[in-house]
Scaffold this motif. Sequence first.
Motif, PDB file in Angstrom:
ATOM      1  N   VAL A   1       0.863  -1.177   0.000  1.00 39.47           N
ATOM      2  CA  VAL A   1       0.000   0.000   0.000  1.00 39.47           C
ATOM      3  C   VAL A   1       0.903   1.232   0.000  1.00 39.47           C
ATOM      4  O   VAL A   1       1.826   1.340   0.817  1.00 39.47           O
ATOM      5  CB  VAL A   1      -0.924   0.034   1.227  1.00 39.47           C
ATOM      6  N   GLY A   2       0.654   2.128  -0.952  1.00 37.89           N
ATOM      7  CA  GLY A   2       1.511   3.300  -1.069  1.00 37.89           C
ATOM      8  C   GLY A   2       0.746   4.549  -1.433  1.00 37.89           C
ATOM      9  O   GLY A   2      -0.491   4.571  -1.491  1.00 37.89           O
ATOM     10  N   LEU A   3       1.508   5.601  -1.695  1.00 41.78           N
ATOM     11  CA  LEU A   3       0.951   6.895  -2.087  1.00 41.78           C
ATOM     12  C   LEU A   3       1.244   7.166  -3.555  1.00 41.78           C
ATOM     13  O   LEU A   3       2.382   6.980  -4.005  1.00 41.78           O
ATOM     14  CB  LEU A   3       1.556   8.011  -1.235  1.00 41.78           C
ATOM     15  N   PHE A   4       0.234   7.565  -4.293  1.00 43.93           N
ATOM     16  CA  PHE A   4       0.377   7.938  -5.692  1.00 43.93           C
ATOM     17  C   PHE A   4       0.209   9.458  -5.809  1.00 43.93           C
ATOM     18  O   PHE A   4      -0.758  10.022  -5.290  1.00 43.93           O
ATOM     19  CB  PHE A   4      -0.674   7.229  -6.554  1.00 43.93           C
ATOM     20  N   THR A   5       1.154  10.102  -6.502  1.00 42.09           N
ATOM     21  CA  THR A   5       1.100  11.543  -6.682  1.00 42.09           C
ATOM     22  C   THR A   5       1.388  11.886  -8.131  1.00 42.09           C
ATOM     23  O   THR A   5       1.730  11.003  -8.940  1.00 42.09           O
ATOM     24  CB  THR A   5       2.095  12.245  -5.739  1.00 42.09           C
ATOM     25  N   ARG A   6       1.236  13.152  -8.487  1.00 40.22           N
ATOM     26  CA  ARG A   6       1.506  13.573  -9.857  1.00 40.22           C
ATOM     27  C   ARG A   6       3.002  13.401 -10.161  1.00 40.22           C
ATOM     28  O   ARG A   6       3.863  13.576  -9.292  1.00 40.22           O
ATOM     29  CB  ARG A   6       1.108  15.035 -10.069  1.00 40.22           C
ATOM     30  N   ALA A   7       3.304  13.106 -11.407  1.00 35.18           N
ATOM     31  CA  ALA A   7       4.700  12.905 -11.809  1.00 35.18           C
ATOM     32  C   ALA A   7       5.515  14.166 -11.609  1.00 35.18           C
ATOM     33  O   ALA A   7       6.718  14.106 -11.325  1.00 35.18           O
ATOM     34  CB  ALA A   7       4.764  12.439 -13.259  1.00 35.18           C
ATOM     35  N   ASP A   8       4.877  15.360 -11.738  1.00 34.93           N
ATOM     36  CA  ASP A   8       5.612  16.615 -11.601  1.00 34.93           C
ATOM     37  C   ASP A   8       5.579  17.172 -10.179  1.00 34.93           C
ATOM     38  O   ASP A   8       6.064  18.277  -9.921  1.00 34.93           O
ATOM     39  CB  ASP A   8       5.063  17.662 -12.574  1.00 34.93           C
ATOM     40  N   SER A   9       5.002  16.428  -9.236  1.00 36.68           N
ATOM     41  CA  SER A   9       4.903  16.898  -7.864  1.00 36.68           C
ATOM     42  C   SER A   9       6.254  16.827  -7.161  1.00 36.68           C
ATOM     43  O   SER A   9       7.055  15.909  -7.394  1.00 36.68           O
ATOM     44  CB  SER A   9       3.883  16.064  -7.084  1.00 36.68           C
ATOM     45  N   LYS A  10       6.502  17.769  -6.286  1.00 41.50           N
ATOM     46  CA  LYS A  10       7.724  17.759  -5.483  1.00 41.50           C
ATOM     47  C   LYS A  10       7.542  16.989  -4.174  1.00 41.50           C
ATOM     48  O   LYS A  10       8.449  16.934  -3.352  1.00 41.50           O
ATOM     49  CB  LYS A  10       8.148  19.200  -5.175  1.00 41.50           C
ATOM     50  N   PHE A  11       6.389  16.399  -4.008  1.00 41.33           N
ATOM     51  CA  PHE A  11       6.079  15.640  -2.797  1.00 41.33           C
ATOM     52  C   PHE A  11       6.956  14.387  -2.728  1.00 41.33           C
ATOM     53  O   PHE A  11       6.978  13.567  -3.647  1.00 41.33           O
ATOM     54  CB  PHE A  11       4.597  15.264  -2.802  1.00 41.33           C
ATOM     55  N   THR A  12       7.677  14.249  -1.651  1.00 44.34           N
ATOM     56  CA  THR A  12       8.450  13.033  -1.389  1.00 44.34           C
ATOM     57  C   THR A  12       8.003  12.470  -0.045  1.00 44.34           C
ATOM     58  O   THR A  12       7.462  13.195   0.796  1.00 44.34           O
ATOM     59  CB  THR A  12       9.962  13.309  -1.347  1.00 44.34           C
TER      60      THR A  12
END
Length: 628
Positions: free
Chosen positions: A476-487
């Motif tokens: 189970v993980g987190l999916f974010t936008r490819a251009d997001s700076k979220f780490t």
Amino acid sequence: MRLRKARIGFAQAPSPTGPQRVPIFAQRLSISRCMSRRLIAFATLLLALALPAHAEQQQKAPATPRGTVTVLTDGIAEPNGGATRAINELAKEISNIRVLPIAGHGAVANVRDLLRLKGVDFAVLNSDVFPFLEQTRQYPNAQKQIRYVTHIYSQKVYLLTRKEFKTIDDLRGRKLAVPSRGAGSHTTAMTLFNLLGIDVVLHSGVDLDDFKVESFDGILLLGDELARARLSAQARRDLQVMPIGLAPPLRATYRPAVIEPQELPGVAVAENTETVAVSTLLAVYNWTSAQPRYADVSGFSTRLFAALPRLRQNASSVWRQADINAQIGGWSRYGAVQLARGLSKEQLAQLALAERPQATLPPVGDAPMGAVATPKITVLAMGRAPLAEPQLPAGGLIPELLRSSLSMARPGGGRSEIELRWATAAPVKSLLSDDTIDISLPWDGADCERPNDLVQASAVLCDNALYSDPILEVVVGLFTRADSKFTFATDESILGKSICISGDQDVSPLNGQGRDWISQKRVAAVRKPTLLDCASAVQTQEADAFVASDLEGRYVLDRLGLSRDFRMLERPLAIRGVHVVAAREHVQSSELISAVNRGLKQLKETDAYAAIVRTHLMRLWNGNASAP
């Protein structure tokens, strides 16, 4: 199999207050699982966890509505054990007060919950739990705050050993198997050998269906466990019954009993072999007349005895073994108990007669544990691609793994016949109300210890269903936008983010493991009906990321054509099991789940399990550049 060692004796014992010293070595047997599951089922609308400092010394706050009492059984540790059956029988017979049975782990877990959980009035406990708590230095005030209402039944202790041993003292330093984990035979074995001053090595959770005498020096079982043990003819020839005399250290805790040869077909046992018996009791938190729960609890305690004559008319009732006049060593009786109220002298005399414990080792040649008599199994399946979907071959990965597991569990082999009935929404009501449905899939494992983190479907299943072992474990993980700076390098990096969770998902990945991100408002939860809606919310920057398993998240993004626009953060949130479930009220629920678990274990020991998973995933991602 791998042995995961936990040396206790002059070693560490599980305790909420930290490691303690216990004069026994203990080893736990683990059957290749990535994560352990602890499932405690709550009546979620009634119970809220209350763990104040020094909770045992404080007055337990009431949380149960008037006219209702709650009773913790051992329904998770022993789903079809005598204690669970006894409380279920009682709940149907008591009038004027609603009785809510709650499935628990038994033993120490039930003591903890009886002392600390709001809304828990009663619990089923074995009479040797107080000496066990003293030995492990847990809940020192439990004996002052817990009383017994009545004896329910007794279970003989069966100690089967290799024939080379002559006395119980010869087992010093030897390896003994017990079928339970943390309750039942495990608690009794630790208590009994500690009282006798005999250090042994305990292996708990041993599967007796595949018991190899050469691996152990003996087995200790209780009556409830004996009836479900299937020992091979060879194992029986290699074993004998070891007498357990009522030595002075045991007299304050156990009752004398005898074992007859007919109880153990195929095992060497002399006539009238001495053993001891442990009493199973209905225990109660010691509410006083000044406390608001006292009226319902005392009223129930009185009505219980008035209901017993009707209960005992059923020849198979567990309550026919109840000794209502029993004086239990080390226990005090609840002050509100009034045996004579509402009963005639003749009825009291009848109730004073208790049947002897009834348990027999099944004969050799009986169907193995987990075998299911039903020729065709009806499975209620949720459409949940790519785990299960009517358009997928074999109905998807989980139905195919289930079918193969059940086939492995069938005596003599052969392909298991299952009928898939498809539902588009979580079919909890259908599973619990339709007696033509045997099991349902796929269901995520639920953290039943944290009811506030559960969606309604999970909460209902915690109370009313049995879960199989994980058919599959997913990341189970987190999916974010490819251009997001979220780490997501550390837990701190998620704080302040908006996380989308689909309507059918529990928030356990975000609240469990001590995180409490949502409950403490350290992250903002965005609820959307479906995973597709969550992907849209992240795409439009309404949320920073969405929660999904690796398989389901990638599948949804691929079908939307958004695989290149999203990325899954490398650090996972959790590993989650995918299960099949059976309604507890189903007449074969225990056998069905046992068959699944047994077959799954065998399937994983071959190359077939990996081959099925590989085939489905290759078919799923074939020609797809975004494949994991």
